[in-house]
Scaffold this motif. Sequence first.
Motif, PDB file in Angstrom:
ATOM      1  N   MET A   6      34.756  22.012  28.363  1.00 49.52           N
ATOM      2  CA  MET A   6      34.335  22.551  26.862  1.00 49.52           C
ATOM      3  C   MET A   6      32.706  22.874  28.325  1.00 49.52           C
ATOM      4  SD  MET A   6      34.820  23.057  24.218  1.00 49.52           S
ATOM      5  CE  MET A   6      34.531  24.411  23.143  1.00 49.52           C
ATOM      6  N   LYS A   7      32.292  22.590  29.035  1.00 54.38           N
ATOM      7  CA  LYS A   7      30.869  22.756  29.499  1.00 54.38           C
ATOM      8  C   LYS A   7      31.810  24.017  30.416  1.00 54.38           C
ATOM      9  CE  LYS A   7      28.605  19.471  31.109  1.00 54.38           C
ATOM     10  NZ  LYS A   7      27.079  18.406  31.093  1.00 54.38           N
ATOM     11  N   PHE A  50      32.298  26.826  28.612  1.00 50.19           N
ATOM     12  CA  PHE A  50      31.844  28.166  28.384  1.00 50.19           C
ATOM     13  C   PHE A  50      30.249  28.873  29.289  1.00 50.19           C
ATOM     14  CE2 PHE A  50      26.405  28.289  28.337  1.00 50.19           C
ATOM     15  CZ  PHE A  50      26.140  28.630  27.374  1.00 50.19           C
ATOM     16  N   LEU A  51      31.003  27.987  30.873  1.00 52.57           N
ATOM     17  CA  LEU A  51      30.063  28.626  32.085  1.00 52.57           C
ATOM     18  C   LEU A  51      30.965  30.056  32.680  1.00 52.57           C
ATOM     19  CD1 LEU A  51      28.174  27.431  33.598  1.00 52.57           C
ATOM     20  CD2 LEU A  51      29.049  26.256  35.078  1.00 52.57           C
ATOM     21  N   SER A 107      30.691  32.748  30.236  1.00 54.60           N
ATOM     22  CA  SER A 107      29.935  33.813  30.790  1.00 54.60           C
ATOM     23  C   SER A 107      29.242  34.120  31.629  1.00 54.60           C
ATOM     24  CB  SER A 107      28.731  32.164  30.014  1.00 54.60           C
ATOM     25  OG  SER A 107      26.796  32.733  31.537  1.00 54.60           O
ATOM     26  N   LEU A 108      30.653  33.091  32.862  1.00 51.97           N
ATOM     27  CA  LEU A 108      30.881  34.802  33.908  1.00 51.97           C
ATOM     28  C   LEU A 108      31.480  35.433  33.548  1.00 51.97           C
ATOM     29  CD1 LEU A 108      31.263  32.032  36.668  1.00 51.97           C
ATOM     30  CD2 LEU A 108      29.126  33.305  36.404  1.00 51.97           C
ATOM     31  N   PHE A 126      22.937  29.564  40.496  1.00 49.33           N
ATOM     32  CA  PHE A 126      23.901  27.793  39.672  1.00 49.33           C
ATOM     33  C   PHE A 126      23.207  26.341  40.634  1.00 49.33           C
ATOM     34  CE2 PHE A 126      27.702  30.521  37.969  1.00 49.33           C
ATOM     35  CZ  PHE A 126      27.375  30.595  36.712  1.00 49.33           C
ATOM     36  N   GLY A 182      21.634  22.456  40.237  1.00 47.31           N
ATOM     37  CA  GLY A 182      22.305  22.026  40.598  1.00 47.31           C
ATOM     38  C   GLY A 182      23.536  22.026  40.769  1.00 47.31           C
ATOM     39  N   ALA A 183      24.496  22.767  40.701  1.00 52.73           N
ATOM     40  CA  ALA A 183      25.552  22.964  40.512  1.00 52.73           C
ATOM     41  C   ALA A 183      26.139  22.775  42.213  1.00 52.73           C
ATOM     42  CB  ALA A 183      26.099  24.382  40.946  1.00 52.73           C
ATOM     43  N   LYS A 184      27.613  21.419  42.799  1.00 50.37           N
ATOM     44  CA  LYS A 184      28.144  21.567  43.683  1.00 50.37           C
ATOM     45  C   LYS A 184      29.001  22.486  43.785  1.00 50.37           C
ATOM     46  CE  LYS A 184      28.322  16.603  41.853  1.00 50.37           C
ATOM     47  NZ  LYS A 184      28.810  15.697  41.348  1.00 50.37           N
ATOM     48  N   LYS A 210      32.539  22.245  45.186  1.00 52.64           N
ATOM     49  CA  LYS A 210      33.553  21.994  44.966  1.00 52.64           C
ATOM     50  C   LYS A 210      32.742  22.878  43.217  1.00 52.64           C
ATOM     51  CE  LYS A 210      33.357  17.534  42.972  1.00 52.64           C
ATOM     52  NZ  LYS A 210      33.196  16.067  43.259  1.00 52.64           N
ATOM     53  N   LEU A 213      34.475  27.441  39.934  1.00 56.21           N
ATOM     54  CA  LEU A 213      34.490  28.846  39.359  1.00 56.21           C
ATOM     55  C   LEU A 213      34.687  29.951  39.958  1.00 56.21           C
ATOM     56  CD1 LEU A 213      30.728  27.653  38.164  1.00 56.21           C
ATOM     57  CD2 LEU A 213      32.663  27.906  36.572  1.00 56.21           C
TER      58      LEU A 213
END
Lengths: 233, 428
Positions: B1-2, B5-6, B9-10, B348, B352-354, B356, B361
């Motif tokens: 779900m997140k 959303f991401l 949003s993008l 991002f 804290g986005a990894k 991967k 994304l």
Amino acid sequence: MIELAGVDKYYNYKMDTQVHALKNINLTIEDGEFVAVIGVSGSGKSTLLHIIGCLDTPTNGKFILGEYETAKYDENTLSEIRNEEIGFVLQNFGLLPDKTVYENISYPLLFNPAVKYKMLRKLIKKAADDMLIGDLLHKKVSELSGGQKQRTALARAIVNRPDVILADEPTAALDKKTAFEIMDVFERLNEAGKTIIIVTHDRNIAARCKRVIELADGEIVRDSKKGAAKLQQ
Amino acid sequence: MKLIFLIKSLLASRKRFIVLISASFVLTAVLLNVSIAMCEEYYARMSYIERNRYTDTMERIYIKSYSPLTDEYVDKILADVGLEKNRRNSPEPGDIPLESSSFEDKKSAYKFMDGMVYDGYFSNIYLCKYSEEYSSFIDTAVSGEIPDKDKNYDGYIPVIAGYGSGLNIGSEIKSNYYGTKTVFKVVGKYSDDSLEAYFSAQPNMIYTDEEIMYKAGLELRPEDQPVLTPSPEKEQIVGEDGSITIISSDEEEEVIPYLKGYYISRPEEMTPAEFRARIEYLTENEIYGALVRANNPPIKGRVYFENLYIFTIMSFPMFLMIFIIGTLGVVGNLIVNADSNISNMAVFRLCGAKVKTICLLTAVGEAALTLPALAVSLLICLLIGLVFGFAAISVLSSVITTAVVLTITLVMIGVRLVSVIKDRRKLI
């Protein structure tokens, strides 16, 4: 606690264009400190901030953030640490201008596996209210004033409830009045127990911090825990 | 779900860009699909013609004999003039005596692919009994079934209806075929006259395997046919193309020699002039006691196809060019937008986005541009086909378009990922 022991940072290491940005940095910052890092341009303040923020790694030496000795972790784990432990505030805000305040504040939560999707709205609203921008959530960042943008960046920095907030020239793009309002927010956060580290070249801003570390040519030349008055002279 | 959303949003922030790119992609994918669908038939036919050693020249000759015209006998005649390796066909068209009058006085308009329309009345249906060799020529351009000589058909003779026959699959022709009640049932039909035109100028044709006729006892195999008594001095030929009737001028002693029409294609190693010389040698010399006669001019071959499909062939490079320009535009736009992508990813990462997650994304963001556009383009092609009855899509064209779009998507994702990984430490 943040601890740096014998940290060196080179750019273009072992190349003709090698730059020695940080030289043998030994530094301890306790939990709940309010620190200003000052110095002229090119003195190594931003590099120091990037290392503390796990955005970069030291070439030599040891860096410990809380319970993590960062050299032991890969890039993905460092991202997790950054997500949980650190909030960033940048001079140019570091926001996505074509997205709403709500979306911008949501990003740290979206990358935090411990936060469920249904918790997003509540957490974002709380962070926005704390920064007095609760009524701007559905506005695009590009439509905000400089102060509102920095409050958005602050809301994003605190939304994940990190222990450390790193700010790189957070008031440089703001007028004096707004800059002082933003410093009020930092003070409030510090009073709430957050460790605040602000990189600035503005001595008036540094004067409001409880500890000032001055860098010159990659080295710590002064570390004063109550030096605000002296620095203003 | 997140993640949804991401991604939402993008994509939402690039709404105008995405609409523009998707529209451009839809248009280019439709054009590619249409051009492939249009050219597919041409290339299938050309490949078929090449495979079967058709060249640009085919000649029609008749061979008359008092002995049954077996394949071996005809082979021998042709081998003696150096034409043993070439393709030959003997469709043997013959009139069917109709039992019912349902096909008599029926006005039909026969439309041919090159635009020629023959409007007229036909009271006859002609049956073409094709040999095994000929049967290898009917594997394209026929919709429905092809009569199978090894299958048992219960009470009817399966036939393929000619393109201009006015018959459809399932039609039945009741005939008193040489005194035998026979039902010819249409199981397949030529979808156009392009290949059929090689073998017959008659529009009211039906075709079946000669073996089926032999098995049904409606025809005698050549080797079972009696040897006739020759009386060449009393004979005259009546009829032209398509007719095999030879009537003796002497009414008291009627002799019908065997006569078969053959289509001979020019061997590839032979020049048109050499080929023509061999055919003339056959026609001018009554060898083996047989009269050999050729019709003029030679029937249309490859050149005919090329002319028929000239607009298709011309449109292909044009559509391809539009597709390439469109694709370059799309890729160019993506490159121009690379900076915005890098800033998104830098934010991002700060949050804290990894790496991967950022890669995922990026990949989904690119695929979201092209894959829905691909689906829409295929749908548009289907609609064009339904509304205008124009073959804008085929299995091959959709497979190729899908493969091309997927390749472009993968290239775009690859380029983006390289840039993301390379610039992953870049800050805002």
